[in-house]
Write an enzyme that holds these catalytic residues in place. Sequence first.
Site, PDB file in Angstrom:
ATOM      1  N   GLU A  68      38.479  36.606  35.036  1.00  0.00           N
ATOM      2  CA  GLU A  68      38.313  37.735  35.979  1.00  0.00           C
ATOM      3  C   GLU A  68      37.198  37.503  37.008  1.00  0.00           C
ATOM      4  OE1 GLU A  68      40.830  38.460  33.271  1.00  0.00           O
ATOM      5  OE2 GLU A  68      40.825  40.083  34.748  1.00  0.00           O
ATOM      6  N   TYR A  84      34.035  36.479  36.327  1.00  0.00           N
ATOM      7  CA  TYR A  84      32.674  36.679  35.824  1.00  0.00           C
ATOM      8  C   TYR A  84      31.945  35.325  35.665  1.00  0.00           C
ATOM      9  CZ  TYR A  84      33.969  41.546  34.997  1.00  0.00           C
ATOM     10  OH  TYR A  84      34.361  42.849  35.168  1.00  0.00           O
ATOM     11  N   ARG A 106      34.940  27.486  44.128  1.00  0.00           N
ATOM     12  CA  ARG A 106      34.688  28.643  44.980  1.00  0.00           C
ATOM     13  C   ARG A 106      33.252  29.153  44.837  1.00  0.00           C
ATOM     14  NH1 ARG A 106      37.849  32.448  47.198  1.00  0.00           N
ATOM     15  NH2 ARG A 106      37.239  34.631  47.183  1.00  0.00           N
ATOM     16  N   ARG A 112      38.551  34.115  26.676  1.00  0.00           N
ATOM     17  CA  ARG A 112      39.449  34.649  27.718  1.00  0.00           C
ATOM     18  C   ARG A 112      39.411  33.663  28.880  1.00  0.00           C
ATOM     19  NH1 ARG A 112      40.756  40.361  29.667  1.00  0.00           N
ATOM     20  NH2 ARG A 112      42.794  39.890  30.513  1.00  0.00           N
ATOM     21  N   HIS A 139      38.449  39.615  39.973  1.00  0.00           N
ATOM     22  CA  HIS A 139      38.377  40.988  40.495  1.00  0.00           C
ATOM     23  C   HIS A 139      38.443  41.011  42.014  1.00  0.00           C
ATOM     24  CE1 HIS A 139      38.118  43.083  36.817  1.00  0.00           C
ATOM     25  NE2 HIS A 139      36.957  42.577  36.455  1.00  0.00           N
ATOM     26  N   ALA A 190      45.809  46.795  26.555  1.00  0.00           N
ATOM     27  CA  ALA A 190      44.674  47.713  26.627  1.00  0.00           C
ATOM     28  C   ALA A 190      45.200  49.100  26.966  1.00  0.00           C
ATOM     29  CB  ALA A 190      43.671  47.224  27.658  1.00  0.00           C
ATOM     30  N   CYS A 245      49.399  53.387  36.087  1.00  0.00           N
ATOM     31  CA  CYS A 245      48.945  54.076  37.301  1.00  0.00           C
ATOM     32  C   CYS A 245      47.454  53.880  37.565  1.00  0.00           C
ATOM     33  CB  CYS A 245      49.248  55.569  37.174  1.00  0.00           C
ATOM     34  SG  CYS A 245      48.316  56.367  35.838  1.00  0.00           S
ATOM     35  N   GLN A 255      45.117  55.744  37.069  1.00  0.00           N
ATOM     36  CA  GLN A 255      44.434  56.921  37.586  1.00  0.00           C
ATOM     37  C   GLN A 255      43.357  57.501  36.682  1.00  0.00           C
ATOM     38  OE1 GLN A 255      48.251  58.580  39.545  1.00  0.00           O
ATOM     39  NE2 GLN A 255      46.665  60.064  39.962  1.00  0.00           N
ATOM     40  N   VAL A 290      63.853  83.206  35.403  1.00  0.00           N
ATOM     41  CA  VAL A 290      63.455  84.338  34.546  1.00  0.00           C
ATOM     42  C   VAL A 290      62.995  85.529  35.369  1.00  0.00           C
ATOM     43  CG1 VAL A 290      62.833  83.324  32.327  1.00  0.00           C
ATOM     44  CG2 VAL A 290      61.252  83.152  34.239  1.00  0.00           C
TER      45      VAL A 290
END
Length: 641
Positions: A140, A142, A151, A190, A228, A286, A313, A315, A424
């Site tokens: 990721e 790190y 890079r 990882r 990231h 996850a 999502c 969110q 209703v």
Amino acid sequence: MHTGLEESNDGFKKLSAFYAERVRGGVGLIVTGGFSPNFRGRLHPLSAQFSSGRHARTHRVITDAVHTEGGKIALQLLHAGRYAMHPLAQSASAIKSPISKFAPREMSARQIRSTIRDFAHSAELAREAGYDGVELMGSEGYLINQFICQRTNCRYDEWGGSYEKRIRFPVEVVKAVREKVGHDFIIVFRLSMLDLVEQGSTLEEVVQLAKALEQAGVTIINTGIGWHEARIPTIATQVPRAAFAWVTEKLRGEVSVPLVAVNRINTPDVAEDILSSGQADMVSMARPLLADPEFVKKAEESRADDINTCIACNQACLDHVFKGKRASCLVNPQACYETELVVTPAVRSRKIAVIGGGMAGMSFATTAAERGFHVDLFERKGELGGQFNLARRIPGKEEFNETTRYFSRRVEQTGVNVHLGKEVSAEDLRDYDHIVVATGVKPRMPSIPGIDHPKVVDYMTFIRERKDPGNRVAIIGAGGIGVDVATMITEPEGQTLNDWLADWGIDNNIAHEGGLFPHPNFVAHRQVWLLQRRPGRVGKGPGKTTGWIHKRTLEKRGVEALGGVVYEKIDDQGLHIQLEGQRHILPADTVVVCAGQTSVTEMIPVLAEFGDKVHVIGGAEKAGELDAKRAIRQGIELAIV
Ligand code: NAP
Ligand code: SF4
């Protein structure tokens, strides 16, 4: 995954309850959120660290809770490197990342050695704290990943230069950890198998590193996909399911330790396909375990239909974590609130009417029925699901089908009495102890001259009917729904996984650095204008972690996003607007109105005579901030009172 409980007051008690529930649900091995092995490696100044005897003692509550339920747990050690959001950031080289405003200092050889010792010391303490293993975060983007790739590593000493020297840091970390923890302790690494950034690793290099890690003593290799800072979606809902399992597969046969596949594995079928086809030895999840703590148990009992599926999502999980808030789940608000949102059996029997079968109504009805109340759910339309029935028609949002499927199933299982196609009246509701109004929203139609022209259509009708809008489309309103409509009408038909990978410039041989083609081709299919009155950025949509994906998708498809627009009128020529004081005619064949919503409140005055027996929730209560996260949570909160 990080939940935000790691740093909050009383967080460990809540975290223990969160993990224990997942172990009861059948999870084999838990990996915690990231803890830094030293102060400089913290992601934020107040982020969690694990480096002292005191830390080890405070973690006991977590490991004890997991072991009591018969589970296993590994502590993730994460050094942020140049992703640290503080001035003490360090990295292999002094190269600033695009996601932190702090430039890192280049680590001296002495600092590198002491950081390796810190990793080993933390792992030793993790063992003392009762953990069954550690996961070393080497992906990721790190610190460990920063050493591996050109890079971010421009060193010319023994820690940089050739690939062999750049991977020395991860290999030394593993060796040092193994030496401290002994052989009966799990070390998961990882490994960033697909960096998705320029000057990232190639497959040949990844294989070389995996072999070196195996030799150094790792027990399991987990897959990492994308840094990231990569500008390619890797976990959002528009990413096809199991879109990156092929990456893990490329390492099969190269090492003998188990390989774990990740990313967008959200149903038992998807997981089973990966395992049975031999793409990986294990799968990790996850978010799906936030959505349903009993995922594994239900899969084991062949009850896949009972699973509350993660719709990717972001969110309530990642969007919360990145804003420094506690994670939860849009479809399961009890996630990370296990000790707070508790559903208990009702003490007195009550008869409750729910008007509206959207997400708020279903969430309330199922929770209330689970508590033992008698619940009648009235829905005017012929199906349950409300706004989710629209969302699931958007290409890339097909996952929303799963939520309507799950809640409909819960409705059946909890014994809610459903009355579809039923309007209703107050008369029908006289016998109830409580009446819950969850009648939702309707599209807002702005008062622009010509708004009733035949070429104008509101978003609800447009999404439901899916009529061909012609080659030129103007969209009024650039919120979440405007973005969805723009995506829907520019989506290429019949995309396969390979088309999707090609569309984002992903090299599925990982022969190019970072697995990226140098110049992906972008194609525009139809002329679309996405408009808003507010000046400034247009078309990002609501999510912190997904906004950039929407924006980039629409850019790639040539959608013209315009802010600061004044709408003048709509006629046969199209939509007349003013932009920076200049008049323009957008020659639209169709004008889709996505200008927000108003609450459907017609029932509220009719029910005035019932006084405080009436409760209004979801979009019917507040259309302005209508979203499913609030609606589902509000339904549960009201039902458990
Ligand atoms: P929204 O996000 O509030 O956007 C409404 C848009 O309409 C804005 O661009 C606004 O911009 C414009 N507008 C408002 N009043 C107007 C008027 N009188 N005339 C012309 N334009 C007007 O609402 P939404 O797009 O309908 O979404 C509704 C909810 O669903 C939101 O809470 C959203 O977060 C949620 N949602 C989420 C997703 C997701 O992927 N997570 C997707 C869709 C929807 P200006 O006022 O600047 O013109
Ligand atoms: Fe999945 Fe969305 Fe829940 Fe996150 S909030 S776990 S992405 S359903």
